[in-house]
Every structure is written in C-alpha cells, then in structure tokens.
Scaffold this active site. Sequence first.
Site, PDB file in Angstrom:
ATOM      1  N   ASP A 156       0.820  -1.205   0.000  1.00  0.00           N
ATOM      2  CA  ASP A 156       0.000   0.000   0.000  1.00  0.00           C
ATOM      3  C   ASP A 156       0.855   1.255   0.000  1.00  0.00           C
ATOM      4  O   ASP A 156       1.965   1.266   0.541  1.00  0.00           O
ATOM      5  CB  ASP A 156      -0.897  -0.021   1.242  1.00  0.00           C
ATOM      6  CG  ASP A 156      -2.080   0.913   1.124  1.00  0.00           C
ATOM      7  OD1 ASP A 156      -2.370   1.384   0.007  1.00  0.00           O
ATOM      8  OD2 ASP A 156      -2.723   1.176   2.158  1.00  0.00           O
ATOM      9  N   HIS A 178       3.104   3.230  -8.829  1.00  0.00           N
ATOM     10  CA  HIS A 178       2.939   1.806  -9.122  1.00  0.00           C
ATOM     11  C   HIS A 178       4.170   1.243  -9.836  1.00  0.00           C
ATOM     12  O   HIS A 178       4.603   0.122  -9.567  1.00  0.00           O
ATOM     13  CB  HIS A 178       1.695   1.584  -9.983  1.00  0.00           C
ATOM     14  CG  HIS A 178       0.418   1.963  -9.300  1.00  0.00           C
ATOM     15  ND1 HIS A 178       0.076   1.482  -8.052  1.00  0.00           N
ATOM     16  CD2 HIS A 178      -0.609   2.770  -9.690  1.00  0.00           C
ATOM     17  CE1 HIS A 178      -1.097   1.982  -7.706  1.00  0.00           C
ATOM     18  NE2 HIS A 178      -1.535   2.765  -8.681  1.00  0.00           N
ATOM     19  N   LEU A 189      10.848 -20.838  -3.701  1.00  0.00           N
ATOM     20  CA  LEU A 189       9.818 -19.910  -3.230  1.00  0.00           C
ATOM     21  C   LEU A 189       8.596 -19.936  -4.144  1.00  0.00           C
ATOM     22  O   LEU A 189       8.727 -19.920  -5.367  1.00  0.00           O
ATOM     23  CB  LEU A 189      10.386 -18.488  -3.202  1.00  0.00           C
ATOM     24  CG  LEU A 189       9.381 -17.357  -2.921  1.00  0.00           C
ATOM     25  CD1 LEU A 189       8.956 -17.358  -1.463  1.00  0.00           C
ATOM     26  CD2 LEU A 189       9.966 -15.999  -3.310  1.00  0.00           C
TER      27      LEU A 189
END
Length: 255
Positions: free
Chosen positions: A35, A52, A146
């Site tokens: 955020d 972004h 991962l």
Amino acid sequence: MPLKFPFTKNKKEIMPQPLGLEQSHLPQHVAIIMDGNGRWAKNRNMPRIAGHKEGMGVVKKIVRHASDIGVKVLTLYAFSTENWKRPKNEVDFLMKLPVDFLNTYLPELIERNVQVRTIGDFNVLPPHTKKAVQEATEKTKHNDGLILNFALNYGSRYEMINAVKQIAAQVEEGELSSEDINEELFTSNLYTCELIEPDLLIRTSGEQRLSNFLLWQLAYAEFWFTEVYWPDFDESHFEKALLDYQKRKRRYGGV
C-alpha cells in the site's frame, strides 16, 4: 540456529544475508498488502502510476530477498476486486504491470527456482495480462523454491461466497451431506487450498486494516504494520518484520 553466514552468492549478485534471524523460526508464508504507491507519487508531484511503477521494482527486491532467506510462500496483494473502481488509465496501467514484470523478470525467477502462482478471478482479466501470467505459471510450475503467489483480481468475500456455492452444489447433487461441512472442507474450496496459511501479514503505508484480503486464511497470522510507503519499502524493513515476528509467541487460542 541464527544465520551466521554474511552473504549468499549467485551468478548475478552477492546478497547480504540477514544476521540475527532464526532460520528454524522463519514464517513459512508471508502475505503483503503493498500500500501507498499513490500517496508516494503524490508527495513527489508525480502521477499515481509513477508510484505503481516504482513499486514494481520493490517487488523484485523483496522476492529476491525472501527467496534468499528461505521463505516458502510470498503472497502479494497486486490487484483487488475493488480496484476496478479506480480511474481507467490507472486500471489499464495496473493490468500492464504483471506483463512488464513477468516479461522482464521471468528468466531470473526461473534461475532462482521460484514458482509463480495466482489467486483471484482470473477469467475477467485482459487477454495480455492472462497471457503473461499463464506463461509464467507454465514455465515455473516444476520449480520447488519460493512460491510467488500474486493475488490478482482478488477479493476474500468473493472467494468465500464462491466456496460456499461450490459446497452447496455438492450437497444438492448428493455428493456431500450438511454434516460433512467443516473447516477443512471449506478451506479445500478456497483459491489457496494448496498453500499453507500465512504466518505473517505485512501492510505498508500506515493503514491498519485487511481490505478484503485473505480474511479466512489470516485468522491466526501475526500482523506487522509500517508507516513506510511501498515504493520506499526495502530488504531492511522486510527483515525488521521477520525479526519482530520471531519475538512473538503464537498461542492459537491456548495459553
């Protein structure tokens, strides 16, 4: 035992290894609400999309670090079902980010043995977004390092309602009885059915709410909040969250 070796070496870089973390007590699954991109850009008199774009670079750094440390699953809240309400130019840009990210970073993800997955309503995504994600998941499906799990067009309430509908259909068809419905069955009908539940939730930018993210799965997760906007989040902040997690005692309702 604490991690004592100072560096992890690969073909492209020498990554500082965090000191003080207990390798045996790492959170296996870390979920992050990324955020603050828009506010980061606004503070610099830049358009929201610049935040972004900057945030995408942070994703690369945190994925690398999580992989090097030994985190098993990293779930990133990339685009929520509510984000469609944003201005069209911003939505269009956000739908291009997975394409840009995966097109440029996929070779390194493959080299690092990372497996790409997504959760969310995949069907309504634009064709170019679908194509990039499908290619990444296909090319990394046999990797066993991962798990990089993008929550893309994801909403937890929608996910749970969808799970209820699936279970109700099985009851109507006589495949299940109401007595068969339990937490395990419900969990098996969620997008995350093949993943372990998150141990740690990180949210940046100072907000302290879940925003319709993994409401069922986060029932016993530890929460860690920071005022830092996502574009300013780095490996040291990530390590701080992990260290704080390791100081907590998880009782799961017991004593």
